[in-house]
Motif scaffolding. Structure first.
Motif, PDB file in Angstrom:
ATOM      1  N   ASP A   1       3.352  21.892  55.002  1.00 46.10           N
ATOM      2  CA  ASP A   1       4.795  22.082  55.205  1.00 46.10           C
ATOM      3  C   ASP A   1       5.344  22.676  53.917  1.00 46.10           C
ATOM      4  O   ASP A   1       5.263  22.041  52.866  1.00 46.10           O
ATOM      5  N   ASN A   2       5.866  23.909  53.984  1.00 43.44           N
ATOM      6  CA  ASN A   2       6.333  24.538  52.739  1.00 43.44           C
ATOM      7  C   ASN A   2       7.854  24.639  52.657  1.00 43.44           C
ATOM      8  O   ASN A   2       8.388  25.428  51.876  1.00 43.44           O
ATOM      9  N   GLY A   3       8.559  23.801  53.434  1.00 41.46           N
ATOM     10  CA  GLY A   3      10.019  23.818  53.372  1.00 41.46           C
ATOM     11  C   GLY A   3      10.546  23.538  51.973  1.00 41.46           C
ATOM     12  O   GLY A   3      11.467  24.213  51.497  1.00 41.46           O
ATOM     13  N   LEU A   4       9.968  22.555  51.286  1.00 37.18           N
ATOM     14  CA  LEU A   4      10.437  22.216  49.935  1.00 37.18           C
ATOM     15  C   LEU A   4      10.041  23.289  48.929  1.00 37.18           C
ATOM     16  O   LEU A   4      10.784  23.552  47.975  1.00 37.18           O
ATOM     17  N   VAL A   5       8.890  23.925  49.137  1.00 31.85           N
ATOM     18  CA  VAL A   5       8.458  25.006  48.231  1.00 31.85           C
ATOM     19  C   VAL A   5       9.440  26.171  48.347  1.00 31.85           C
ATOM     20  O   VAL A   5       9.911  26.724  47.335  1.00 31.85           O
ATOM     21  N   LYS A   6       9.769  26.515  49.587  1.00 29.03           N
ATOM     22  CA  LYS A   6      10.709  27.620  49.823  1.00 29.03           C
ATOM     23  C   LYS A   6      12.068  27.311  49.198  1.00 29.03           C
ATOM     24  O   LYS A   6      12.657  28.143  48.490  1.00 29.03           O
ATOM     25  N   GLN A   7      12.564  26.103  49.435  1.00 31.09           N
ATOM     26  CA  GLN A   7      13.876  25.692  48.901  1.00 31.09           C
ATOM     27  C   GLN A   7      13.876  25.689  47.374  1.00 31.09           C
ATOM     28  O   GLN A   7      14.813  26.197  46.737  1.00 31.09           O
ATOM     29  N   THR A   8      12.832  25.172  46.787  1.00 31.55           N
ATOM     30  CA  THR A   8      12.784  25.058  45.317  1.00 31.55           C
ATOM     31  C   THR A   8      12.670  26.421  44.653  1.00 31.55           C
ATOM     32  O   THR A   8      13.341  26.704  43.657  1.00 31.55           O
ATOM     33  N   LEU A   9      11.824  27.301  45.204  1.00 27.80           N
ATOM     34  CA  LEU A   9      11.640  28.620  44.589  1.00 27.80           C
ATOM     35  C   LEU A   9      12.824  29.551  44.877  1.00 27.80           C
ATOM     36  O   LEU A   9      12.934  30.612  44.255  1.00 27.80           O
ATOM     37  N   ASN A  10      13.699  29.132  45.780  1.00 26.84           N
ATOM     38  CA  ASN A  10      14.945  29.870  46.002  1.00 26.84           C
ATOM     39  C   ASN A  10      16.082  29.331  45.144  1.00 26.84           C
ATOM     40  O   ASN A  10      17.230  29.719  45.328  1.00 26.84           O
ATOM     41  N   SER A  11      15.759  28.417  44.239  1.00 27.07           N
ATOM     42  CA  SER A  11      16.758  27.917  43.288  1.00 27.07           C
ATOM     43  C   SER A  11      16.301  28.273  41.872  1.00 27.07           C
ATOM     44  O   SER A  11      15.129  28.609  41.660  1.00 27.07           O
ATOM     45  N   PRO A  12      17.201  28.221  40.867  1.00 24.58           N
ATOM     46  CA  PRO A  12      16.848  28.679  39.526  1.00 24.58           C
ATOM     47  C   PRO A  12      15.631  27.971  38.934  1.00 24.58           C
ATOM     48  O   PRO A  12      15.529  26.742  38.982  1.00 24.58           O
ATOM     49  N   GLY A  13      14.704  28.769  38.374  1.00 27.42           N
ATOM     50  CA  GLY A  13      13.473  28.215  37.816  1.00 27.42           C
ATOM     51  C   GLY A  13      13.530  28.005  36.321  1.00 27.42           C
ATOM     52  O   GLY A  13      12.748  27.229  35.776  1.00 27.42           O
TER      53      GLY A  13
END
Ligand SMILES: O=C([O-])CC(=O)C(=O)O
Ligand SMILES: [Mg+2]
Length: 120
Positions: free
Chosen positions: A9-21
Motif C-alpha cells: 500500500d503506497n498511499g502514505l508514500v505518495k502523500q509524504t513525497l508530495n509534501s516538503p522533503g
C-alpha cells in the motif's frame, strides 16, 4: 531521514513525497515484498519537486527507466509493474529495522552505488 512502514500500500508514500522533503531521504519498509511497486515515476517526480534527496525502499518500484533519469537517489530491492493499494495503511516516522540495520527518523543516511550507511 524520514520513515514509513507499509505493506503493498503506497498511499502514505505518495502523500509524504508530495509534501516538503527539506533534503531528507525517505526510507520505506515494505517488508521486502516484490509483489507490487511502492513508487513509480510520478511519485518520484513529485519527490524531486518537493525537495527530497532520495528514497530507499525495502520492496519494489516501477517505471524504473524513467526513475533512473531523475535527480533523486533511489535504492530498491527490485521492480514490478503491478501497482500497490492506495488506502494509506501503515505508519509514518517510526523506527524501522531491516538488513540488520535500524533506521531511526532524524538519523543521517549516506548512499552510493556500493551501498547504504546510516549514522545516528
Ligand atoms: O501509481 C503508483 O502506485 C506508482 C506509479 O506508477 C508512479 O508513481 O508513477
Ligand atoms: Mg507510474
Amino acid at each position: 531521514m524520514r520513515t514509513i512502514r507499509c505493506h503493498r500500500d503506497n498511499g502514505l508514500v505518495k502523500q509524504t513525497l508530495n509534501s516538503p522533503g527539506h533534503g531528507a531521504v525517505l526510507v520505506v519498509d515494505g517488508g521486502g515484498s516484490l509483489e507490487s511497486a511502492l513508487m513509480g515515476d510520478l511519485i518520484a517526480a513529485a519527490a524531486v519537486r518537493n525537495g527530497w534527496a532520495g528514497v530507499v525502499i525495502h520492496g519494489a518500484i516501477r517505471d524504473r527507466a524513467v526513475v533512473r533519469t531523475l535527480d533523486l537517489g533511489v535504492k530498491a530491492l527490485g521492480s514490478n509493474p503491478r501497482t500497490s493499494a492506495k488506502d494509506g495503511a501503515g505508519e509514518v516516522d517510526v523506527p524501522l529495522e531491516f538488513g540488520g540495520v535500524t533506521f531511526t527518523p532524524g538519523a543521517t543516511l549516506w548512499a552510493d552505488e556500493d551501498g547504504i550507511l546510516v549514522t545516528p
